[in-house]
Scaffold this motif. Sequence first.
Motif, PDB file in Angstrom:
ATOM      1  N   HIS A   1       0.846  -1.188   0.000  1.00 20.55           N
ATOM      2  CA  HIS A   1       0.000   0.000   0.000  1.00 20.55           C
ATOM      3  C   HIS A   1       0.887   1.246   0.000  1.00 20.55           C
ATOM      4  O   HIS A   1       2.032   1.204   0.461  1.00 20.55           O
ATOM      5  N   ALA A   2       0.348   2.343  -0.489  1.00 24.86           N
ATOM      6  CA  ALA A   2       1.133   3.572  -0.591  1.00 24.86           C
ATOM      7  C   ALA A   2       0.353   4.754  -0.046  1.00 24.86           C
ATOM      8  O   ALA A   2      -0.866   4.842  -0.221  1.00 24.86           O
ATOM      9  N   VAL A   3       1.068   5.647   0.606  1.00 27.22           N
ATOM     10  CA  VAL A   3       0.513   6.932   1.039  1.00 27.22           C
ATOM     11  C   VAL A   3       1.351   8.033   0.404  1.00 27.22           C
ATOM     12  O   VAL A   3       2.584   8.054   0.554  1.00 27.22           O
ATOM     13  N   TYR A   4       0.694   8.923  -0.335  1.00 32.47           N
ATOM     14  CA  TYR A   4       1.347  10.058  -1.004  1.00 32.47           C
ATOM     15  C   TYR A   4       0.987  11.335  -0.261  1.00 32.47           C
ATOM     16  O   TYR A   4      -0.192  11.661  -0.098  1.00 32.47           O
ATOM     17  N   PHE A   5       1.995  12.051   0.176  1.00 33.29           N
ATOM     18  CA  PHE A   5       1.775  13.347   0.835  1.00 33.29           C
ATOM     19  C   PHE A   5       2.057  14.432  -0.199  1.00 33.29           C
ATOM     20  O   PHE A   5       3.166  14.518  -0.735  1.00 33.29           O
ATOM     21  N   ILE A   6       1.057  15.241  -0.496  1.00 31.39           N
ATOM     22  CA  ILE A   6       1.146  16.237  -1.571  1.00 31.39           C
ATOM     23  C   ILE A   6       1.061  17.634  -0.979  1.00 31.39           C
ATOM     24  O   ILE A   6       0.104  17.951  -0.252  1.00 31.39           O
ATOM     25  N   ASP A   7       2.028  18.465  -1.300  1.00 29.99           N
ATOM     26  CA  ASP A   7       2.029  19.857  -0.846  1.00 29.99           C
ATOM     27  C   ASP A   7       2.185  20.766  -2.066  1.00 29.99           C
ATOM     28  O   ASP A   7       3.114  20.591  -2.868  1.00 29.99           O
ATOM     29  N   LEU A   8       1.237  21.709  -2.218  1.00 31.88           N
ATOM     30  CA  LEU A   8       1.305  22.622  -3.353  1.00 31.88           C
ATOM     31  C   LEU A   8       2.477  23.579  -3.188  1.00 31.88           C
ATOM     32  O   LEU A   8       2.734  24.079  -2.093  1.00 31.88           O
ATOM     33  N   ASP A   9       3.187  23.823  -4.285  1.00 34.64           N
ATOM     34  CA  ASP A   9       4.347  24.716  -4.256  1.00 34.64           C
ATOM     35  C   ASP A   9       3.892  26.169  -4.434  1.00 34.64           C
ATOM     36  O   ASP A   9       3.055  26.475  -5.285  1.00 34.64           O
ATOM     37  N   ASP A  10       4.457  27.047  -3.604  1.00 37.43           N
ATOM     38  CA  ASP A  10       4.218  28.494  -3.742  1.00 37.43           C
ATOM     39  C   ASP A  10       2.729  28.821  -3.818  1.00 37.43           C
ATOM     40  O   ASP A  10       2.260  29.590  -4.676  1.00 37.43           O
ATOM     41  N   PHE A  11       1.960  28.235  -2.894  1.00 38.77           N
ATOM     42  CA  PHE A  11       0.520  28.501  -2.921  1.00 38.77           C
ATOM     43  C   PHE A  11       0.182  29.852  -2.287  1.00 38.77           C
ATOM     44  O   PHE A  11      -0.773  30.514  -2.690  1.00 38.77           O
TER      45      PHE A  11
ATOM     46  N   THR B   1      -8.543  25.872 -17.903  1.00 41.37           N
ATOM     47  CA  THR B   1      -9.267  27.150 -17.962  1.00 41.37           C
ATOM     48  C   THR B   1     -10.041  27.422 -16.680  1.00 41.37           C
ATOM     49  O   THR B   1     -10.770  28.409 -16.599  1.00 41.37           O
ATOM     50  N   GLU B   2      -9.890  26.555 -15.683  1.00 45.05           N
ATOM     51  CA  GLU B   2     -10.675  26.728 -14.469  1.00 45.05           C
ATOM     52  C   GLU B   2     -10.184  27.877 -13.604  1.00 45.05           C
ATOM     53  O   GLU B   2     -10.933  28.430 -12.798  1.00 45.05           O
ATOM     54  N   LEU B   3      -8.903  28.237 -13.752  1.00 47.68           N
ATOM     55  CA  LEU B   3      -8.302  29.265 -12.908  1.00 47.68           C
ATOM     56  C   LEU B   3      -7.944  30.498 -13.716  1.00 47.68           C
ATOM     57  O   LEU B   3      -7.795  30.420 -14.946  1.00 47.68           O
ATOM     58  N   PRO B   4      -7.772  31.657 -13.056  1.00 48.58           N
ATOM     59  CA  PRO B   4      -7.399  32.883 -13.774  1.00 48.58           C
ATOM     60  C   PRO B   4      -6.080  32.733 -14.517  1.00 48.58           C
ATOM     61  O   PRO B   4      -5.223  31.923 -14.156  1.00 48.58           O
ATOM     62  N   ALA B   5      -5.933  33.514 -15.551  1.00 49.23           N
ATOM     63  CA  ALA B   5      -4.690  33.485 -16.338  1.00 49.23           C
ATOM     64  C   ALA B   5      -3.509  33.827 -15.443  1.00 49.23           C
ATOM     65  O   ALA B   5      -3.579  34.711 -14.591  1.00 49.23           O
ATOM     66  N   GLY B   6      -2.437  33.151 -15.659  1.00 48.73           N
ATOM     67  CA  GLY B   6      -1.226  33.402 -14.892  1.00 48.73           C
ATOM     68  C   GLY B   6      -1.101  32.551 -13.644  1.00 48.73           C
ATOM     69  O   GLY B   6      -0.041  32.526 -13.014  1.00 48.73           O
ATOM     70  N   VAL B   7      -2.181  31.862 -13.259  1.00 46.82           N
ATOM     71  CA  VAL B   7      -2.111  31.003 -12.080  1.00 46.82           C
ATOM     72  C   VAL B   7      -1.625  29.628 -12.510  1.00 46.82           C
ATOM     73  O   VAL B   7      -2.283  28.947 -13.296  1.00 46.82           O
ATOM     74  N   ARG B   8      -0.475  29.248 -12.027  1.00 51.03           N
ATOM     75  CA  ARG B   8       0.106  27.951 -12.347  1.00 51.03           C
ATOM     76  C   ARG B   8       0.278  27.157 -11.056  1.00 51.03           C
ATOM     77  O   ARG B   8       0.706  27.696 -10.034  1.00 51.03           O
ATOM     78  N   LEU B   9      -0.020  25.890 -11.128  1.00 49.76           N
ATOM     79  CA  LEU B   9       0.050  25.042  -9.951  1.00 49.76           C
ATOM     80  C   LEU B   9       1.087  23.953 -10.145  1.00 49.76           C
ATOM     81  O   LEU B   9       1.233  23.405 -11.232  1.00 49.76           O
TER      82      LEU B   9
END
Length: 378
Positions: free
Chosen positions: A245-255, A325-333
């Motif tokens: 089994h696997a657990v992935y911990f995900i943290d958004l960069d520069d949020f 297209t869900e987010l405003p222009a210039g928003v990168r994740l």
Amino acid sequence: MTRLHPLHLRFADPTLERAYDDYVYPRMLTQWRAALVIGPLVYLLLFVLDPWFVPAAHQAEVWAIRLGTLLVPASFIALSFTPHYARCAYLLPALNGLTGGLGLIAMMRLLPLETVAHYYPVMVLVTFFTYNFSGTRFIYALGVDLVLLVGYNLWFGAVVDYPSHLLATQDFFIVSANLIGGTAGYLAELQRRRLFVHKQALEAERRLHLERSLHDPLTGLPNRELLHDRIAQWLAAAERTPALHAVYFIDLDDFKPINDAHGHAVGDQALQHIANRLRHAVREADTVARVGGDEFVVLAPNLPDPATAASQAARLQAVIAQSGTELPAGVRLSASVGLCLFPYEGATVADILHRADQSMYQAKADAQAVMRFTTASH
């Protein structure tokens, strides 16, 4: 609003009617069996009157009718211990009352007219028994008692030259018993059904509160408490059946800059967007949870090998980084992903999440590399 038919009291919603039947069946089964024993027992005790009122020439015939009638509840009791009883649980108690009433009329027709009145009160008992103790539905009891009333009048009013004033007096009490017993039976069933609807509403509210308490209000994903429970379940299952089994911990960069530049509304929209992407990127058996402001965890049970787990980590990063297209222009994740494989010796839920979290932080410091912790030495 839940609608009930004003006469037969069935729910307009067939699904709710089936749920009600399933709910009351185990609770009513004891009453049905008790009625199938006590009613015939009282019926059998009528034999104490036979020496006084039944002519000797007809006593054997009366006993044959009585014992033949008692075969019906005896067979119903036996049937109540089988799964088949559920399909006719309300109808059979009604048929028991009908059989008892018709048997009584059959016995009374063998009596001299001057002694019939001594057995007539049993018709009143049958009326109350069917409405209030047999456990059948009101509408069935009403049908049974109307049939008995008509049958009683057909025999003693049309076939037999019975004094009309006596028949009218007896009809008065039988009709009164129907009004009193029928009203009591109707109100009792109505109350049971209303209480069931109330209980269903309370249970739905309880489930809603539980669902809300175990899910993140912004994204609708499982929260940390529910995630812990599911990891614990797979950890316990791994003790019985070896699996990876696997657990992935995900943290958004520069949020944080997204919130600062575009406002918290856009930040919330981004989190919802990520949650939706992750939900669609995993299997149905996997769990996606939000455990912090911009932190997510994915639990992926039953993976074939570590290489598959590593490739899934890279895939999760790619899914988050996709443009849309869900987010405003210039928003990168983008995101950093840490990975912990389990089970391993001494594994606990807290330690698994801690290892995945540490792996994520090492990934941030190592150009988004994905690290794995699989042994107690790491």
